[in-house]
Design a protein around this motif. Structure first.
Motif, PDB file in Angstrom:
ATOM      1  N   ALA A 648     -21.081  32.900   6.085  1.00  0.00           N
ATOM      2  CA  ALA A 648     -19.841  32.243   6.458  1.00  0.00           C
ATOM      3  C   ALA A 648     -20.094  31.120   7.454  1.00  0.00           C
ATOM      4  O   ALA A 648     -19.775  31.196   8.609  1.00  0.00           O
ATOM      5  N   ALA A 649     -20.738  30.098   6.984  1.00  0.00           N
ATOM      6  CA  ALA A 649     -20.927  28.922   7.840  1.00  0.00           C
ATOM      7  C   ALA A 649     -20.107  27.796   7.263  1.00  0.00           C
ATOM      8  O   ALA A 649     -19.955  27.710   6.060  1.00  0.00           O
ATOM      9  N   ARG A 650     -19.530  27.020   8.127  1.00  0.00           N
ATOM     10  CA  ARG A 650     -18.769  25.902   7.590  1.00  0.00           C
ATOM     11  C   ARG A 650     -19.608  24.662   7.573  1.00  0.00           C
ATOM     12  O   ARG A 650     -20.212  24.316   8.526  1.00  0.00           O
TER      13      ARG A 650
ATOM     14  N   SER B  12     -24.293  21.790  -1.226  1.00  0.00           N
ATOM     15  CA  SER B  12     -25.721  22.013  -1.008  1.00  0.00           C
ATOM     16  C   SER B  12     -25.968  22.370   0.442  1.00  0.00           C
ATOM     17  O   SER B  12     -25.179  22.052   1.323  1.00  0.00           O
ATOM     18  N   PHE B  13     -27.067  23.072   0.668  1.00  0.00           N
ATOM     19  CA  PHE B  13     -27.586  23.281   2.028  1.00  0.00           C
ATOM     20  C   PHE B  13     -28.863  22.478   2.117  1.00  0.00           C
ATOM     21  O   PHE B  13     -29.902  22.900   1.627  1.00  0.00           O
ATOM     22  N   GLY B  14     -28.784  21.315   2.731  1.00  0.00           N
ATOM     23  CA  GLY B  14     -29.960  20.448   2.735  1.00  0.00           C
ATOM     24  C   GLY B  14     -30.311  20.084   1.309  1.00  0.00           C
ATOM     25  O   GLY B  14     -29.486  19.558   0.568  1.00  0.00           O
ATOM     26  N   SER B  15     -31.534  20.407   0.900  1.00  0.00           N
ATOM     27  CA  SER B  15     -31.948  20.032  -0.451  1.00  0.00           C
ATOM     28  C   SER B  15     -31.626  21.128  -1.471  1.00  0.00           C
ATOM     29  O   SER B  15     -31.794  20.945  -2.665  1.00  0.00           O
ATOM     30  N   LEU B  16     -31.159  22.284  -0.955  1.00  0.00           N
ATOM     31  CA  LEU B  16     -30.871  23.399  -1.857  1.00  0.00           C
ATOM     32  C   LEU B  16     -29.430  23.298  -2.365  1.00  0.00           C
ATOM     33  O   LEU B  16     -28.488  23.432  -1.592  1.00  0.00           O
ATOM     34  N   VAL B  17     -29.284  23.046  -3.660  1.00  0.00           N
ATOM     35  CA  VAL B  17     -27.935  22.944  -4.215  1.00  0.00           C
ATOM     36  C   VAL B  17     -27.487  24.341  -4.626  1.00  0.00           C
ATOM     37  O   VAL B  17     -28.105  24.968  -5.478  1.00  0.00           O
ATOM     38  N   VAL B  18     -26.426  24.854  -3.995  1.00  0.00           N
ATOM     39  CA  VAL B  18     -25.993  26.219  -4.307  1.00  0.00           C
ATOM     40  C   VAL B  18     -24.815  26.231  -5.276  1.00  0.00           C
ATOM     41  O   VAL B  18     -24.537  27.250  -5.890  1.00  0.00           O
ATOM     42  N   THR B  19     -24.118  25.117  -5.367  1.00  0.00           N
ATOM     43  CA  THR B  19     -23.019  25.011  -6.334  1.00  0.00           C
ATOM     44  C   THR B  19     -23.146  23.663  -7.033  1.00  0.00           C
ATOM     45  O   THR B  19     -22.948  22.623  -6.417  1.00  0.00           O
ATOM     46  N   GLY B  36     -25.177  36.998 -11.948  1.00  0.00           N
ATOM     47  CA  GLY B  36     -26.258  36.043 -11.723  1.00  0.00           C
ATOM     48  C   GLY B  36     -27.241  36.645 -10.757  1.00  0.00           C
ATOM     49  O   GLY B  36     -26.881  37.501  -9.957  1.00  0.00           O
ATOM     50  N   PRO B  37     -28.497  36.215 -10.849  1.00  0.00           N
ATOM     51  CA  PRO B  37     -29.527  36.796  -9.983  1.00  0.00           C
ATOM     52  C   PRO B  37     -29.258  36.484  -8.514  1.00  0.00           C
ATOM     53  O   PRO B  37     -28.445  35.625  -8.183  1.00  0.00           O
ATOM     54  N   ASN B  38     -29.929  37.192  -7.627  1.00  0.00           N
ATOM     55  CA  ASN B  38     -29.793  36.939  -6.191  1.00  0.00           C
ATOM     56  C   ASN B  38     -30.106  35.492  -5.870  1.00  0.00           C
ATOM     57  O   ASN B  38     -31.051  34.922  -6.388  1.00  0.00           O
ATOM     58  N   GLY B  39     -29.300  34.914  -5.006  1.00  0.00           N
ATOM     59  CA  GLY B  39     -29.522  33.534  -4.609  1.00  0.00           C
ATOM     60  C   GLY B  39     -28.960  32.530  -5.588  1.00  0.00           C
ATOM     61  O   GLY B  39     -29.173  31.330  -5.462  1.00  0.00           O
ATOM     62  N   ALA B  40     -28.210  33.012  -6.591  1.00  0.00           N
ATOM     63  CA  ALA B  40     -27.660  32.100  -7.591  1.00  0.00           C
ATOM     64  C   ALA B  40     -26.519  31.249  -7.032  1.00  0.00           C
ATOM     65  O   ALA B  40     -26.148  30.240  -7.617  1.00  0.00           O
ATOM     66  N   GLY B  41     -25.956  31.677  -5.907  1.00  0.00           N
ATOM     67  CA  GLY B  41     -24.854  30.915  -5.331  1.00  0.00           C
ATOM     68  C   GLY B  41     -23.508  31.570  -5.551  1.00  0.00           C
ATOM     69  O   GLY B  41     -22.466  30.931  -5.408  1.00  0.00           O
ATOM     70  N   LYS B  42     -23.495  32.858  -5.865  1.00  0.00           N
ATOM     71  CA  LYS B  42     -22.237  33.565  -6.120  1.00  0.00           C
ATOM     72  C   LYS B  42     -21.422  33.696  -4.841  1.00  0.00           C
ATOM     73  O   LYS B  42     -20.242  33.333  -4.803  1.00  0.00           O
ATOM     74  N   THR B  43     -22.082  34.202  -3.798  1.00  0.00           N
ATOM     75  CA  THR B  43     -21.366  34.354  -2.529  1.00  0.00           C
ATOM     76  C   THR B  43     -20.925  33.001  -1.985  1.00  0.00           C
ATOM     77  O   THR B  43     -19.813  32.860  -1.460  1.00  0.00           O
ATOM     78  N   SER B  44     -21.782  32.006  -2.156  1.00  0.00           N
ATOM     79  CA  SER B  44     -21.412  30.675  -1.674  1.00  0.00           C
ATOM     80  C   SER B  44     -20.155  30.179  -2.370  1.00  0.00           C
ATOM     81  O   SER B  44     -19.295  29.531  -1.762  1.00  0.00           O
ATOM     82  N   LEU B  45     -20.025  30.505  -3.652  1.00  0.00           N
ATOM     83  CA  LEU B  45     -18.835  30.105  -4.395  1.00  0.00           C
ATOM     84  C   LEU B  45     -17.591  30.784  -3.809  1.00  0.00           C
ATOM     85  O   LEU B  45     -16.565  30.150  -3.557  1.00  0.00           O
ATOM     86  N   PHE B  84     -16.070  40.935   1.621  1.00  0.00           N
ATOM     87  CA  PHE B  84     -17.373  40.372   1.953  1.00  0.00           C
ATOM     88  C   PHE B  84     -18.485  41.242   1.385  1.00  0.00           C
ATOM     89  O   PHE B  84     -18.351  42.464   1.303  1.00  0.00           O
ATOM     90  N   GLN B  85     -19.569  40.561   1.019  1.00  0.00           N
ATOM     91  CA  GLN B  85     -20.707  41.289   0.452  1.00  0.00           C
ATOM     92  C   GLN B  85     -21.297  42.239   1.486  1.00  0.00           C
ATOM     93  O   GLN B  85     -21.660  43.366   1.185  1.00  0.00           O
ATOM     94  N   LYS B  86     -21.379  41.721   2.739  1.00  0.00           N
ATOM     95  CA  LYS B  86     -21.866  42.561   3.818  1.00  0.00           C
ATOM     96  C   LYS B  86     -20.648  43.015   4.600  1.00  0.00           C
ATOM     97  O   LYS B  86     -19.860  42.179   5.034  1.00  0.00           O
TER      98      LYS B  86
HETATM   99  N1  LIG Z   1     -25.489  29.102   5.513  1.00  0.00           N
HETATM  100  C1  LIG Z   1     -26.554  28.878   4.709  1.00  0.00           C
HETATM  101  N2  LIG Z   1     -27.502  27.987   5.066  1.00  0.00           N
HETATM  102  C2  LIG Z   1     -28.562  27.739   4.264  1.00  0.00           C
HETATM  103  N3  LIG Z   1     -28.765  28.334   3.094  1.00  0.00           N
HETATM  104  C3  LIG Z   1     -27.856  29.239   2.675  1.00  0.00           C
HETATM  105  C4  LIG Z   1     -26.702  29.546   3.465  1.00  0.00           C
HETATM  106  N4  LIG Z   1     -25.966  30.471   2.797  1.00  0.00           N
HETATM  107  C5  LIG Z   1     -26.639  30.724   1.660  1.00  0.00           C
HETATM  108  N5  LIG Z   1     -27.770  29.982   1.568  1.00  0.00           N
HETATM  109  C6  LIG Z   1     -28.728  29.978   0.467  1.00  0.00           C
HETATM  110  O1  LIG Z   1     -28.023  29.627  -0.684  1.00  0.00           O
HETATM  111  C7  LIG Z   1     -28.512  30.357  -1.788  1.00  0.00           C
HETATM  112  C8  LIG Z   1     -27.362  31.046  -2.455  1.00  0.00           C
HETATM  113  O2  LIG Z   1     -26.918  32.091  -1.635  1.00  0.00           O
HETATM  114  P1  LIG Z   1     -25.734  33.065  -2.063  1.00  0.00           P
HETATM  115  O3  LIG Z   1     -24.553  32.240  -2.395  1.00  0.00           O
HETATM  116  O4  LIG Z   1     -25.574  34.063  -0.979  1.00  0.00           O
HETATM  117  O5  LIG Z   1     -26.309  33.738  -3.360  1.00  0.00           O
HETATM  118  P2  LIG Z   1     -25.856  35.056  -4.131  1.00  0.00           P
HETATM  119  O6  LIG Z   1     -24.603  35.553  -3.514  1.00  0.00           O
HETATM  120  O7  LIG Z   1     -25.684  34.603  -5.515  1.00  0.00           O
HETATM  121  O8  LIG Z   1     -26.977  36.013  -3.995  1.00  0.00           O
HETATM  122  C9  LIG Z   1     -29.555  31.314  -1.269  1.00  0.00           C
HETATM  123  O9  LIG Z   1     -30.832  30.767  -1.540  1.00  0.00           O
HETATM  124  C10 LIG Z   1     -29.300  31.352   0.206  1.00  0.00           C
HETATM  125  O10 LIG Z   1     -30.495  31.554   0.919  1.00  0.00           O
END
Ligand SMILES: Nc1ncnc2c1ncn2[C@@H]1O[C@H](COP(=O)(O)OP(=O)(O)O)[C@@H](O)[C@H]1O
Ligand SMILES: [Mg+2]
Lengths: 650, 247
Positions: A648-650, B12-19, B36-45, B84-86
């Motif tokens: 949960a970071a904005r 994206s988070f920096g260079s990592l595109v999560v959505t 989707g596998p872990n890290g797919a961006g589900k929680t981020s969505l 929340f997941q956690k």
């Molecule tokens: N606040 C954040 N800052 C940087 N990277 C993040 C942050 N939140 C999630 N990520 C990264 O984004 C990717 C997707 O995370 P997440 O959405 O939690 O995946 P999932 O729920 O599908 O397992 C992961 O590689 C995770 O490490």
């Protein structure tokens, strides 16, 4: 000599001195997430130890060598035997622990070397002046600049180029990562703390010939160092460097050209920076909110008959007490009632809403000044003064709160501190109205139903009544839906938002109510004391009231009442036969933070309820003051640990 | 018109595109499961829908209204509640108090300060009915931290339900649960009113196929496929990349 050049020189020299303290403070914060309020004390200790060495040997250079070593030893004792035990607890506990040490060191220095200003002559080889680009400069100041720059360079080289530096930098980002690099974390912490103390002590030694030595020089270097760190960014060496130069120069030119505003200038600089760029210029750790701030878990336990009987007896005793004792004791207890209101008002923020304000004395002082100034300048009746003071402080709290509640954790702490120091500066500088450092008084006290408040017994019952009123009012507030929402924010702000609370609004409300009550306490204090001076607004007054709350038990209502009673009684009793009350309070306070994190009330209440105190980490809970939702009481302890939200970071 | 519509969402988070330019359309009352596998961006969505994470670009429409830029509390008031997941609860408060806080927020009683919270009977009885709904009636007065992990997961759902949502977002509600608790969770989701739209992240294929009307597969932030359970099972790319491990 070119006046600009001279000011620039002054600014640079002051900046260098600040840098030595700020760099250490910043590294310690960055790595260990601890704001060490004792850092100014190490600066002071360094200076005084150098003074002692010079007096014995006459050799300044020897002092520059020996004094920092001795100070580091002291610092390592503090780190190893006190702070290390608290690493797993909230940051606030560590801040308070170091605050306790400021008392101890202050008292030690004052009793060994006295309160007079002492002078330390610069070494003979550095006396006199040198002609340089268009002016004469004191040799010693030039030396200071070169010396400071050299230290900065060395520090930079160590941090950037060495493996040790890499570990520290990694640790600033993430201590897990540093451990991955093979760092021994406890040793790393000790090392960085020691290095920070060394820098502060060296700063103290070289500053002594320029700034002089006096107890209180600790706070005078600490607060500007904070500001430097806030401006420069926490945990960033480069930020500390740029920040010191900015603050040093702003301060020098401010003093020279707008002396009336010089004190504000740097606070304003800080407030602006916090709002515009909360992570600072080069911040690494910026606006992160250490969620570990959550104060003790407060659950409920049914109010047994026993509790009610004890409460009735205590009330009866308090009501009869003034009839049996001489005036000075009536006065003392009246003061306790006033500060009990003040402490409860802070506890609404700190203990119930989880807002660690280090500037609450600002509102107390504002209330007190309002009553006294209106009385002295316009002849207004004291009660009318109080009636004006309360809404006025509420307004001030709402305004200041508007800026503060947008931050949290350490940033919140610093911002509230800055705002209260701003009020302090106003009280200090606006001589025509406030009497400046001399303070200001009113000739006589108002009446109530024909009785004069200058009678201690009348004062006793008036303050007693207000204290009771506040207690009952706050108790009702805390039991109400609004109060429960405050507690929810303390427990888990992110979840509160997810279930629909505009937590900013709630925090602002808590801040405003707390501020208004502090203003009421301040107004009563004005009637009680008949006189007010800037000390009531000083940041150390905010620290005192924090002590009272923590001592008694944050997150309860009776805790702060008890805490203020203990604090003031101790101050009074101890100081009447012993000059070392600060030392004693400091030690007791350190012990409380370390061993009774739930406060005295935490222990007492469980005794009264006939239970054993709960096991660590957080002993004690409150009867009927937390949220009671059923008759079975969840007892015990909040983990000091942080509660993070998944991603949960904005 | 779909209840929840996601258009070209990017973060994206920096260079990592999560959505990665995600498009999704979820109808009223649909049970939509995201896998989707872990890290797919589900929680981020979910975080972006819930207002916890700000999207880089794109739109999220609830009944045609863009909710991007709304704070989490505004999103809830708009009608989207999440878990929340956690576990993210008020661990030191009692279970019923957790629910009461959520109910009083939704009913707009949060600012009331003249009556004891426990005397507001309408709120109290609503909290108690949710308590029963998430099968925690026996634990109302216990502190949350004393509950088992699975019971805490149930309370997660309870807190979200207390927000009276139109759309319920569940982030791995069965993670860490025993088989019996998982069965209870399936039953709970089944028993929800049919008009409630449910978006659920889930790993357990049994749960997925017993609840889903439609499934979306996320892979490195991209929508790999969306469709009915049958279509997803038959999808070649999904089989290759995601379900492939089972062959
Ligand atoms: N606040 C954040 N800052 C940087 N990277 C993040 C942050 N939140 C999630 N990520 C990264 O984004 C990717 C997707 O995370 P997440 O959405 O939690 O995946 P999932 O729920 O599908 O397992 C992961 O590689 C995770 O490490
Ligand atoms: Mg996830």
């Amino acid at each position: 000599m070119d006046i600009y050049l001279a000011q620039l020189m002054n600014g640079l020299v002051y900046g260098m001195l600040l840098f030595l303290t700020a760099a250490g403070l910043s590294l310690i914060f960055g790595l260990m997430n601890v704001v060490s309020l004792a850092h100014g004390s190490f600066f002071m200790l360094g200076a005084y130890l150098a003074f002692a060495v010079v007096r014995e040997t006459g050799n300044y250079w020897l002092a520059l060598l020996i004094s920092p070593c001795l100070t580091v030893l002291v610092g390592l004792v503090v780190e190893r035997f006190f702070m290390r035990r608290l690493y797993r607890r909230g940051h606030l506990d560590q801040v308070l622990l170091t605050f306790g040490f400021t008392f101890v060191f202050f008292d030690a220095v004052r009793s060994i070397w006295g309160s007079d200003i002492r002078k330390l002559a610069p070494p003979v080889s550095l006396e006199g002046s040198i002609a340089l680009v268009g002016g004469m400069f004191s040799t010693y100041r030039l030396f200071l600049l070169a010396f400071g720059a050299l230290l900065a360079l060395i520090l930079w080289a160590v941090m950037e180029k060495s493996r040790l530096g890499a570990m520290v930098r990694a640790g600033v980002d993430d201590s897990q990562m540093a451990a991955g690099l093979g760092a021994n974390i406890p040793a790393l912490f000790s090392g960085v703390f020691g290095a920070g103390v060394a820098l502060a002590a060296i700063g103290g030694v070289v500053a002594a010939p320029v700034l002089g030595l006096y107890p209180g020089m600790d706070g005078d270097i600490l607060i500007p160092s904070f500001i430097v760190i806030v401006i420069g960014g926490m945990g960033s060496l480069r930020g500390a460097f740029v920040g010191t130069l900015l603050v040093g120069i702003a301060d020098a030119f401010g003093k020279a050209y707008v002396p009336a505003l010089s004190l504000f200038l740097i606070y304003l600089l800080m407030a602006v920076f916090l709002l515009v760029r909360p992570q600072g210029l080069f911040g690494i750790k910026g606006g992160v909110a250490p969620a570990g701030m959550v104060v003790a878990a407060r659950a409920a336990l049914s109010a047994t008959l026993r509790v009610k009987v004890i409460a009735a007896l205590v009330l009866l005793a308090l009501a009869c007490y003034p009839l049996l004792v001489p005036d000075y004791q009536r006065t003392l207890v009246s003061e306790i009632f006033v500060f009990a209101i003040f402490a409860m008002s802070l506890d609404l923020l700190l203990g119930y809403t989880g807002l660690p304000s280090f500037g609450h004395a600002g509102f107390f002082g504002l209330g007190a000044y309002t009553v006294i100034v209106l009385g002295a300048l316009f002849g207004l009746n004291g009660w009318t003064g109080v009636l004006i003071a309360v809404p006025l402080t509420a307004l001030a709290a709402a305004l200041i709160g508007f800026f503060c509640v947008r931050t949290s954790g350490i940033t919140f702490l610093m911002l509230t501190l800055a705002f209260s120091q701003l009020l302090y500066s106003i009280a200090f500088k606006w001589r025509d109205v406030t009497g400046g450092s001399d303070g200001i008084g009113i000739p006589d006290r108002p009446n109530i139903f024909g009785w004069s408040l200058s009678e201690p017994i009348v004062m006793y019952y008036v303050t007693f009544g207000f204290c009771l009123l506040c207690y009952v009012g706050l108790r009702r507030l805390i039991a109400s839906p609004l109060g429960h929402a405050f507690i929810g924010i303390r427990e888990n702000e992110s979840r509160m938002r997810a279930i629909g609370y505009s937590t900013g609004l709630y925090k602002l409300l808590s801040f405003t109510i707390g501020g208004a009550l502090a203003g009421l306490a301040g107004g009563l204090y004005a009637l009680f004391n008949g006189f007010v001076s800037p000390e009531v607004l000083h940041w150390s007054a905010s620290g005192d009231i924090l002590i009272m709350v923590m001592l008694g038990g944050a997150g309860t209502l009776l805790g702060p009442v008890l805490g203020s009673a203990i604090f003031l009684l101790m101050k009074n009793l101890v100081s009447s036969y012993n000059d070392h009350w600060m030392m004693i309070i400091g030690i007791i306070f350190i012990a409380c933070v370390m061993f009774f994190p739930g406060g005295v009330w935490g222990i007492l209440s469980s005794r009264i309820a006939g239970r054993k105190p709960d096991s660590p980490p957080r002993p004690g809970t409150t009867p009927a003051e937390g949220i009671a939702s059923g008759d079975k009481a969840p007892t015990g302890a909040a983990p000091g640990a942080s509660m993070t939200v998944d991603g949960a970071a904005r | 018109m779909s209840t929840l519509q996601i258009e070209d969402l990017y973060r994206s988070f920096g260079s990592l595109v999560v959505t990665q330019h995600v498009n999704l359309s979820i109808g009223a009352g649909e049970r939509h499961v995201i896998i989707g596998p872990n890290g797919a961006g589900k929680t981020s969505l979910i975080n972006q829908i819930g207002g916890q994470l700000r999207p880089g670009s794109g739109r999220i429409l609830l009944d045609g209204v863009n909710i991007i830029g709304q704070a989490p509390e505004q999103v809830l008031r708009s009608g989207i509640a999440r878990t929340f997941q956690k576990n993210n609860l008020f661990f030191n408060l009692s279970v019923i108090e957790n629910l009461r806080l959520a109910v009083q927020a939704r009913r707009g009683n949060g600012l009331q300060c003249f009556r004891p919270a426990r005397s507001l009977t309408a709120i109290m009885s609503r909290a108690e009915s949710i308590l029963a709904q998430v099968k925690l009636d026996a634990n109302g007065s216990r502190a949350v931290r004393e509950l088992s992990y699975g019971e805490q997961r149930q309370l997660e759902v309870g807190l979200a339900l207390a927000g009276d949502p139109k759309v319920l977002l569940l982030d791995e509600p069965t993670s860490g649960m025993s088989p019996a608790e998982t069965a209870g969770m399936i039953e709970l989701v089944r028993s929800l009113p049919r008009e409630l739209t449910v978006v659920m992240i889930e790993h357990d294929m049994h749960v997925v196929f017993s609840l889903a009307d439609r499934i979306t597969v996320l892979y490195y932030g991209e929508v790999l496929a969306t469709g009915t359970p049958q279509e997803i099972q038959d999808n070649e790319r999904v089989r290759e990349i995601y379900l492939g491990a089972r062959h």
